[in-house]
Design a protein around this motif. Structure first.
Motif, PDB file in Angstrom:
ATOM      1  N   ASP A   1      -8.848  -4.457   0.875  1.00 20.75           N
ATOM      2  CA  ASP A   1      -7.921  -3.377   1.236  1.00 20.75           C
ATOM      3  C   ASP A   1      -8.648  -2.210   1.894  1.00 20.75           C
ATOM      4  O   ASP A   1      -8.163  -1.610   2.867  1.00 20.75           O
ATOM      5  N   GLN A   2      -9.811  -1.840   1.342  1.00 24.25           N
ATOM      6  CA  GLN A   2     -10.572  -0.723   1.892  1.00 24.25           C
ATOM      7  C   GLN A   2     -11.068  -1.032   3.298  1.00 24.25           C
ATOM      8  O   GLN A   2     -11.079  -0.158   4.172  1.00 24.25           O
TER       9      GLN A   2
ATOM     10  N   ASN B   1     -10.805  -6.350  -8.016  1.00 20.74           N
ATOM     11  CA  ASN B   1     -11.857  -5.607  -7.311  1.00 20.74           C
ATOM     12  C   ASN B   1     -12.141  -6.218  -5.938  1.00 20.74           C
ATOM     13  O   ASN B   1     -12.358  -5.494  -4.952  1.00 20.74           O
TER      14      ASN B   1
ATOM     15  N   THR C   1       0.837  -1.193   0.000  1.00 21.01           N
ATOM     16  CA  THR C   1       0.000   0.000   0.000  1.00 21.01           C
ATOM     17  C   THR C   1       0.876   1.248   0.000  1.00 21.01           C
ATOM     18  O   THR C   1       2.034   1.218   0.411  1.00 21.01           O
TER      19      THR C   1
ATOM     20  N   PHE D   1      -9.284  -5.321  -3.730  1.00 22.36           N
ATOM     21  CA  PHE D   1      -9.354  -3.895  -3.410  1.00 22.36           C
ATOM     22  C   PHE D   1     -10.389  -3.642  -2.302  1.00 22.36           C
ATOM     23  O   PHE D   1     -10.154  -2.840  -1.398  1.00 22.36           O
ATOM     24  N   ASP D   2     -11.539  -4.326  -2.367  1.00 24.95           N
ATOM     25  CA  ASP D   2     -12.555  -4.170  -1.320  1.00 24.95           C
ATOM     26  C   ASP D   2     -12.006  -4.584   0.044  1.00 24.95           C
ATOM     27  O   ASP D   2     -12.288  -3.940   1.068  1.00 24.95           O
TER      28      ASP D   2
ATOM     29  N   LYS E   1      -8.147  -0.677   5.518  1.00 24.27           N
ATOM     30  CA  LYS E   1      -7.842   0.741   5.699  1.00 24.27           C
ATOM     31  C   LYS E   1      -8.733   1.370   6.771  1.00 24.27           C
ATOM     32  O   LYS E   1      -8.261   2.148   7.609  1.00 24.27           O
ATOM     33  N   CYS E   2     -10.023   1.025   6.751  1.00 24.31           N
ATOM     34  CA  CYS E   2     -10.948   1.552   7.767  1.00 24.31           C
ATOM     35  C   CYS E   2     -10.534   1.099   9.170  1.00 24.31           C
ATOM     36  O   CYS E   2     -10.564   1.885  10.126  1.00 24.31           O
TER      37      CYS E   2
END
Length: 321
Positions: free
Chosen positions: A168-169, A162, A42, A165-166, A172-173
């Protein structure tokens, strides 16, 4: 359907060159350098920029959206970030030295290949190509010769990337929540470790001293090399100190060799405190970690500094103070 191809067949490349003389705190182009890369691939902001006029003189170092950038040199650790890629998701970046730009030659999903190259199996391939030295590094040709096994269907590439990536998000939260908790902890530390707040039952006078009054600094640790005739030892690295508050022998994995004199000088004893003395970012300076047990057969790297206390202190307090 899975397909095998060399990275050179999939991407064009451009090598970064040093632009450090153009660094500034504010500018139109953000610099991508070793400080931006993390273990999980990241992007970390580093707050380093160059002005537009300087960037446009280095056009071959300006990546396009959906290009990948790859780090070729790791001067601070044991190779865990070498070969890692970043996905360029906006304009106005410029790469520094020790970094290459990978631009797709054909229709493919760049995010998919970003995840693929950063995956454990591919990273293990990359580590086999790493060259030893005072700063371990990769040759550009070694990277281009890297063979990748990948999903050929671009739509499937997109679906896989995708999904990742979800995740990863979500991570991140969670990391942002953890960061908030860390800031709360930092505030509590500032109050308790300066005497601004006192715990119930404690009201004695605080003592103020310089570190040099409390112990001795030692640097000049062991190189990341294996030399015939020397003894095999575990090496405490920059990143071991950077990522930890407390150091245990079973968490050290990098094996090198050292002479008897180096082993005597560069020991890790219970209660030793280690600092990061240099870095590309000010926020990475003077981070510390304390050794929680005697680590026989372990030495420290020349990239970190040891501080050995003369007086008795609570071992955890050493790290927090």
């Amino acid at each position: 359907m899975l397909k095998k191809q060399k990275l050179n067949d999939l991407f064009n490349y451009s090598n970064g060159q040093s632009i450090e003389k153009y660094f500034c705190d504010q500018g139109e182009y953000e610099v991508i350098s070793i400080g931006n890369y993390s273990l999980d691939g990241t992007f970390k902001e580093n707050g380093i920029f160059v002005k537009k006029s300087d960037a446009l003189n280095k056009k071959n170092q300006i990546p396009k959206i959906n290009d990948l950038t790859m780090i070729l040199n790791d001067k601070t650790g044991d190779g865990r970030i070498i070969g890692k890629t970043l996905l360029v998701n906006r304009e106005n970046y410029i790469v520094n030295q020790r970094t290459i730009i990978l631009s797709p030659k054909q229709t493919l999903n760049s995010r998919y290949f970003h995840y693929l190259i950063n995956s454990v199996p591919v990273h293990l391939q990359i580590m086999k190509k790493v060259k030893p030295g005072t700063q371990i590094y990769l040759n550009t040709n070694d990277v281009l010769d890297l063979e990748l096994c990948f999903e050929e269907d671009v739509e499937i590439q997109k679906k896989i990337s995708n999904n990742l990536f979800d995740i990863d998000q979500l991570v991140k939260c969670l990391e942002e929540l953890i960061q908030k908790k860390k800031l709360i902890k930092q505030g509590v530390m500032q109050d308790l470790l300066t005497g601004k707040k006192r715990l119930p039952g404690f009201n004695g006078k605080w003592t103020k001293k310089e570190l040099q009054e409390l112990g001795d600094f030692t640097s000049g640790g062991v190189d990341k090399k294996s030399v015939a005739g020397q003894k095999s030892v575990k090496l405490l690295n920059f990143l071991d100190v950077y990522h930890r508050d407390f150091i245990y022998k079973n968490e050290l994995y990098h094996v090198v060799t050292a002479s008897d004199a180096q082993i005597r000088k560069c020991t890790l004893k219970k209660g030793d405190l280690f600092f990061t003395p240099s870095s590309e970012l000010q926020t990475d300076l003077a981070l510390s970690a304390v050794v929680m047990e005697d680590c026989h057969g372990c030495v420290y790297s020349y990239h970190i500094t040891r501080f050995r206390f003369k007086d008795n202190f609570d071992i955890k307090f050493k790290s927090y103070m």
